[in-house]
Structures are given as C-alpha cells and as structure tokens.
Design a protein around this motif. Structure first.
Motif, PDB file in Angstrom:
ATOM      1  N   LEU A 136      28.107 -25.634  20.095  1.00  0.00           N
ATOM      2  CA  LEU A 136      26.278 -24.596  20.426  1.00  0.00           C
ATOM      3  C   LEU A 136      25.210 -25.914  20.452  1.00  0.00           C
ATOM      4  O   LEU A 136      24.503 -25.764  19.735  1.00  0.00           O
ATOM      5  CB  LEU A 136      25.820 -23.869  18.813  1.00  0.00           C
ATOM      6  CG  LEU A 136      26.945 -22.441  18.589  1.00  0.00           C
ATOM      7  CD1 LEU A 136      26.457 -21.836  17.219  1.00  0.00           C
ATOM      8  CD2 LEU A 136      26.547 -21.903  19.983  1.00  0.00           C
ATOM      9  N   ASP A 137      26.095 -27.039  20.895  1.00  0.00           N
ATOM     10  CA  ASP A 137      24.769 -27.978  21.197  1.00  0.00           C
ATOM     11  C   ASP A 137      24.462 -28.085  22.701  1.00  0.00           C
ATOM     12  O   ASP A 137      24.354 -28.977  22.789  1.00  0.00           O
ATOM     13  CB  ASP A 137      25.847 -29.097  20.375  1.00  0.00           C
ATOM     14  CG  ASP A 137      26.614 -29.899  20.933  1.00  0.00           C
ATOM     15  OD1 ASP A 137      27.972 -28.987  21.123  1.00  0.00           O
ATOM     16  OD2 ASP A 137      27.731 -30.500  20.333  1.00  0.00           O
ATOM     17  N   LYS A 138      25.030 -27.788  23.360  1.00  0.00           N
ATOM     18  CA  LYS A 138      24.463 -27.646  24.358  1.00  0.00           C
ATOM     19  C   LYS A 138      23.310 -27.657  24.487  1.00  0.00           C
ATOM     20  O   LYS A 138      21.749 -27.133  24.266  1.00  0.00           O
ATOM     21  CB  LYS A 138      24.464 -26.032  25.434  1.00  0.00           C
ATOM     22  CG  LYS A 138      26.223 -25.557  25.546  1.00  0.00           C
ATOM     23  CD  LYS A 138      27.215 -26.163  26.609  1.00  0.00           C
ATOM     24  CE  LYS A 138      28.615 -25.967  26.493  1.00  0.00           C
ATOM     25  NZ  LYS A 138      29.097 -25.824  25.147  1.00  0.00           N
ATOM     26  N   PRO A 139      23.236 -29.076  25.888  1.00  0.00           N
ATOM     27  CA  PRO A 139      21.014 -28.672  26.098  1.00  0.00           C
ATOM     28  C   PRO A 139      20.308 -27.615  25.942  1.00  0.00           C
ATOM     29  O   PRO A 139      19.003 -27.403  25.697  1.00  0.00           O
ATOM     30  CB  PRO A 139      20.268 -29.537  26.587  1.00  0.00           C
ATOM     31  CG  PRO A 139      22.487 -30.755  27.394  1.00  0.00           C
ATOM     32  CD  PRO A 139      22.886 -29.301  26.286  1.00  0.00           C
ATOM     33  N   ALA A 140      21.075 -26.498  27.387  1.00  0.00           N
ATOM     34  CA  ALA A 140      19.553 -25.128  26.935  1.00  0.00           C
ATOM     35  C   ALA A 140      19.744 -24.840  26.263  1.00  0.00           C
ATOM     36  O   ALA A 140      19.252 -23.911  26.717  1.00  0.00           O
ATOM     37  CB  ALA A 140      20.145 -25.187  29.074  1.00  0.00           C
ATOM     38  N   GLY A 141      20.706 -24.827  25.217  1.00  0.00           N
ATOM     39  CA  GLY A 141      21.032 -23.869  24.530  1.00  0.00           C
ATOM     40  C   GLY A 141      20.439 -23.500  23.441  1.00  0.00           C
ATOM     41  O   GLY A 141      19.387 -24.090  23.228  1.00  0.00           O
ATOM     42  N   ALA A 142      20.374 -22.562  22.858  1.00  0.00           N
ATOM     43  CA  ALA A 142      19.471 -23.058  20.914  1.00  0.00           C
ATOM     44  C   ALA A 142      20.203 -22.160  19.965  1.00  0.00           C
ATOM     45  O   ALA A 142      21.826 -21.437  19.782  1.00  0.00           O
ATOM     46  CB  ALA A 142      18.834 -21.236  21.206  1.00  0.00           C
ATOM     47  N   ALA A 143      20.637 -22.385  18.860  1.00  0.00           N
ATOM     48  CA  ALA A 143      20.745 -22.456  17.263  1.00  0.00           C
ATOM     49  C   ALA A 143      20.641 -22.657  16.477  1.00  0.00           C
ATOM     50  O   ALA A 143      19.948 -23.413  16.442  1.00  0.00           O
ATOM     51  CB  ALA A 143      22.033 -23.371  17.718  1.00  0.00           C
ATOM     52  N   ARG A 144      20.869 -22.079  15.121  1.00  0.00           N
ATOM     53  CA  ARG A 144      20.878 -22.173  13.529  1.00  0.00           C
ATOM     54  C   ARG A 144      21.236 -23.869  13.904  1.00  0.00           C
ATOM     55  O   ARG A 144      22.385 -23.323  12.799  1.00  0.00           O
ATOM     56  CB  ARG A 144      20.521 -21.302  13.028  1.00  0.00           C
ATOM     57  CG  ARG A 144      19.942 -21.680  11.469  1.00  0.00           C
ATOM     58  CD  ARG A 144      19.466 -20.854  11.054  1.00  0.00           C
ATOM     59  NE  ARG A 144      18.396 -20.141  11.424  1.00  0.00           N
ATOM     60  CZ  ARG A 144      17.514 -18.910  10.313  1.00  0.00           C
ATOM     61  NH1 ARG A 144      18.425 -18.333   9.389  1.00  0.00           N
ATOM     62  NH2 ARG A 144      16.912 -18.960  11.355  1.00  0.00           N
ATOM     63  N   LEU A 145      20.107 -24.659  13.620  1.00  0.00           N
ATOM     64  CA  LEU A 145      21.136 -25.922  12.948  1.00  0.00           C
ATOM     65  C   LEU A 145      21.275 -25.833  11.482  1.00  0.00           C
ATOM     66  O   LEU A 145      22.343 -26.619  11.066  1.00  0.00           O
ATOM     67  CB  LEU A 145      20.163 -26.714  12.901  1.00  0.00           C
ATOM     68  CG  LEU A 145      20.349 -27.838  14.662  1.00  0.00           C
ATOM     69  CD1 LEU A 145      19.213 -29.159  15.565  1.00  0.00           C
ATOM     70  CD2 LEU A 145      21.874 -28.313  14.606  1.00  0.00           C
ATOM     71  N   VAL A 146      20.876 -26.032  11.035  1.00  0.00           N
ATOM     72  CA  VAL A 146      20.606 -25.924   9.269  1.00  0.00           C
ATOM     73  C   VAL A 146      19.956 -24.467   9.038  1.00  0.00           C
ATOM     74  O   VAL A 146      19.029 -23.847   9.743  1.00  0.00           O
ATOM     75  CB  VAL A 146      19.532 -26.974   8.734  1.00  0.00           C
ATOM     76  CG1 VAL A 146      19.964 -26.693   7.794  1.00  0.00           C
ATOM     77  CG2 VAL A 146      19.747 -28.451   9.419  1.00  0.00           C
ATOM     78  N   ASN A 147      20.863 -23.749   7.887  1.00  0.00           N
ATOM     79  CA  ASN A 147      20.546 -22.456   7.506  1.00  0.00           C
ATOM     80  C   ASN A 147      20.377 -22.911   6.060  1.00  0.00           C
ATOM     81  O   ASN A 147      21.703 -22.396   5.161  1.00  0.00           O
ATOM     82  CB  ASN A 147      22.219 -21.720   8.021  1.00  0.00           C
ATOM     83  CG  ASN A 147      22.135 -20.318   7.657  1.00  0.00           C
ATOM     84  OD1 ASN A 147      20.721 -19.658   8.037  1.00  0.00           O
ATOM     85  ND2 ASN A 147      22.396 -18.811   7.017  1.00  0.00           N
ATOM     86  N   SER A 148      19.702 -23.804   5.305  1.00  0.00           N
ATOM     87  CA  SER A 148      19.580 -23.657   3.953  1.00  0.00           C
ATOM     88  C   SER A 148      20.749 -23.544   3.099  1.00  0.00           C
ATOM     89  O   SER A 148      21.473 -24.171   2.960  1.00  0.00           O
ATOM     90  CB  SER A 148      18.941 -21.925   3.471  1.00  0.00           C
ATOM     91  OG  SER A 148      18.189 -22.608   2.579  1.00  0.00           O
TER      92      SER A 148
END
Ligand code: SAH
Length: 413
Positions: free
Chosen positions: A113-125
């Motif tokens: 989920l680290d493709k530059p064009a994509g989106a992801a939650r990087l930190v989930n509390s």
C-alpha cells in the motif's frame, strides 16, 4: 466534562522521555493495563505522586508500587493517561516515536500500500501503538488527525519523522472527529504542519479507479480508506446487475460496481457535496452507467420499495448511528429499518452489502439485527462474508475499542 479553550490545551512542558511523576492505580484496577490496554481513566486512579504537567511522561504503578506501564498525562481529560510502553527501560522519546512510525510504515509496505499514486492509512492510533494519532496518505500528501493532547504536543517532531520516512509534498492537520477529541478537551484548528496544502483536489488510485479527493474540505480525512477491500469484495457480485449504492459519499462502492460491469448503478447521498464528488468521480472514470442523486436514504429507500424498482445488489454504508452504548438500541432500530427496506428491494438471489461503522454496536448485535430483518421480511439472509476494515487499519488485541467497522456481504434468495 467541559471542553477546554484551545490555549489551555497547549502543554506547558515538553518531551523528556522519562517520567515526571507516578500515577498510582486504585487497588484491583491494574489488570487491563497488565493486558496492555492503553487508556487509563481518571476513575481507575488512586493518587498522583508528583506534579506532572499536561503532556508529561508518567509511570503507571499498582497501589503496591509495582511498575505497570509508561504513558503521557493529560490532567484535563477523563482519559488521564495514555500508555505507550510496558517496559520500564523504554523512555517515551523521539527514538520510540520513530521506531513506532517506522513499524507502521513497514506494515503498509508489506501490504503493497505504498504505491505513490495510491492512498492508505499510515498510522491507525492504538492499532499501531500510537494512541491518539491517525495519519492517512493520499498520494504525496499526508493528513494527520490528533485525538490526544500528548500527540498534539509532539506534532512537529512526529511530522518531521514522518517526512523522513515517506516522500511528501505537504502534511496537513485535520480537525479530529468529535468524540475522543472532545474527551481530551482538544480543539485543534486545521493547518499545514509541513510543506504546503494542495492547490486543488488530489487524485489517487484505488482498485483500478481514480478518485479526486478534497483534502481541505472533505469529510473525515477526505476518503473512506477503511472500505477499500470491501468495495472490491462487493463488486464481485455486481456484474450484470442493477445496483443501489446508499450513503455513497464519493461513490466508492457504486463506482467499483460499475467498473465490475454492473448494468446500472444508482448512488444516493443526502449531502450535495458528497453527490458532487461521486458525480465527478463517475465522470473521471468514464463510468456512464452510474447516476447519482441527492436524497435522504430513509425516505428514498421507502419510496423505491413502494415503487416497482428492484435491484440485484443494494449497498448500505450509513454514518455512525450509535456514538455510545447509550444509543445502541436506537441505532439498531435504524439499522433494522434500512436493512428491511433494502431486503424488500432485492430481487431473489440478490446481494445485500450492509455496513456498520458504529464501534458501540457489536458485530454479534449487528448480525442479530439481520436475523430480525430475515424474520420480518420472510426471506433467508445467507451470510457470505463478515468483514472488517482493511489491513491498513490494524486493531490492537489489547484495545478492541479500535474495532468499529462491520461489512456483511449476504445473498438473499
Ligand atoms: N460509502 C461511502 C462512505 C459513506 S459515509 C464510501 O464508500 O466512501 C456515510 C455517508 O452517509 C456520508 O456521505 C453522509 O453524507 C451520508 N448520509 C448521512 N445521513 C444520510 C441520510 N439520512 N441519507 C443519505 N445519506 C446520508
């Protein structure tokens, strides 16, 4: 508890890493924290040895003086201490935050989920051992939400570390969802923490579709990333069918269904801003089989159920109906109502995709609600998949409070 004015929410001291004081639990209150639950409510606390300021590092001890964990103190919140370490040798310093952030980034890398064009939650509390910090990545932009005073106090250094771990053009602080933030007495205005804000919508790719995301105006952090895999799973049932996407926001479920070959998709949301986004996204992807309407879901479902319209698939992804345990009964009635109408709208063998993002409503309760719908509608509801949020929204086994999303995919013969 009264929310505090913004100025009071600023910490008076910063970042030592080692404890300024010891928070001593009442007798018999230590068990959840030996179980690594990170939230210490004021009601569990017997006394505080020392005079910690807001945001200071404190140790948590049993009433007999045994070390339990190390956390950050907020005298203004009912959630008095958030725990971040359970080893007395570990200081809560920048090295710890860096290692936690590195671990979070490594998970998303593992999930591709680290493709530059994509989106992801990087930190989930809590799910990433960073209670009170949520970071979403949209392409090269990061949106940070802070629900803990202690995280707010460390925002600059957390963002500096983030910027060293992932390429970014800007890091934006977004107003946290109410609820926990209110509990903390935090009122953080939106602002750019590093770099700059995007000039217009940010375009990202998900599941082969493109979405324009308005990072400065959108709901939550701009896009519902938690439903990523559920959209793909639901779309497997869409081919050749007429699909109704209720509570569509920017259109994720409907667009995925249209791209998977649905005959026609009707996407509905009560917010004109949401339907404008969904319409723009349908155009962006050239999906002319999707039409979008602005309407209240309860009314529109009832109108459709009273008409001859029938669908091969209905998606229900409403907002949080229950904000606390106190409103669960009302929420379950509302879930029952929309699900009953959705089942009535389904052709024999149709697919119901029904979601709850009310953490206060347990998964069992949600499924029991569906059994009530089956009973009243006199239809079988075959549960095919009971899903949660995507894997970039991890939940800590020690803090199941982080589990909120249920997405049921069911067949209704
Ligand atoms: N399915 C969307 C997310 C939905 S979020 C996705 O995949 O991205 C919930 C949506 O419900 C919000 O967009 C909100 O505007 C909408 N909503 C809230 N109350 C509503 C109502 N009574 N009728 C229709 N839509 C409503």
């Amino acid at each position: 508890m009264d929310p505090l004015p913004a100025d009071d929410a600023q910490p008076t001291t910063l970042v030592g890493g080692l404890p300024a004081a010891t928070v001593v639990l009442k007798p018999k209150r230590a068990r959840p924290f030996f179980g690594r639950h990170p939230w210490v409510l004021d009601s569990a606390i017997g006394r505080v040895d020392g005079e910690p300021a807001a945001g200071d590092v404190v140790d948590l001890a049993t009433h007999e003086g045994r070390f339990v964990g190390r956390g950050l103190f907020n005298p203004h919140s009912r959630l008095r201490v958030r725990l971040y370490a359970f080893d007395p040798a570990v200081p809560l310093d920048d090295a710890l935050w860096r290692s936690r952030l590195e671990s979070a980034v490594a998970l998303r890398h593992r999930l591709s989920l680290d493709k530059p064009a994509g989106a992801a939650r990087l930190v989930n509390s809590e799910g990433d051992d960073l209670s009170g910090l949520v970071v979403d990545r949209y392409g090269e932009w990061l949106c940070v939400q802070v629900t803990a005073l202690a995280m707010a106090a460390r925002l600059e250094s957390l963002c500096e570390i983030l910027a060293s771990l992932v390429p970014t053009r800007g890091i934006l602080l977004r107003g946290a969802e109410r609820g926990l933030a209110g509990l903390e007495g935090l009122h953080l205005p939106d602002r750019v923490v590093r770099g700059r804000a995007p000039d217009g919508p940010v375009f990202v790719e998900e599941g082969g579709l493109r979405y324009g995301i308005d990072l400065t105006e959108g709901q939550k952090t701009g896009f519902y990333l938690d439903q990523r895999d559920n959209r793909t799973a639901a779309a497997r049932h869409a081919g050749g069918r007429r699909v109704l996407d209720m509570f569509c926001y920017s259109g994720g479920f409907g667009l995925s269904a249209a791209a998977a070959g649905a005959q026609a998709v009707l996407a509905v949301d009560s917010s004109a801003r949401a339907t404008a986004l969904a319409t723009a996204n349908a155009q962006l992807n050239g999906l002319s089989t999707m039409t979008v309407e602005t309407a209240d879901a309860f009314e529109h479902l009832a109108t459709l159920a009273g008409s001859a319209a029938r669908y091969g698939m209905v998606v229900l992804d409403p907002p949080k109906f229950a904000r606390s345990r106190a409103t669960v009964a009302d929420a379950l009635r509302a879930y029952h109502r929309i699900n009953r109408l959705a089942v009535d709208l389904l052709e024999p063998g149709g697919t119901l995709v029904t979601c709850s993002c009310s953490g206060a409503v347990g998964r069992e309760e949600f499924l029991t609600m569906l059994s009530g719908v089956a009973q009243q509608a006199r239809r079988t509801i075959q549960l095919l998949e009971v899903r949660g949020a995507a894997a970039d929204h991890p939940v800590s086994a020690s803090c199941l409070d982080g589990e909120y999303l249920t997405c049921v995919i069911a067949r209704v013969p």
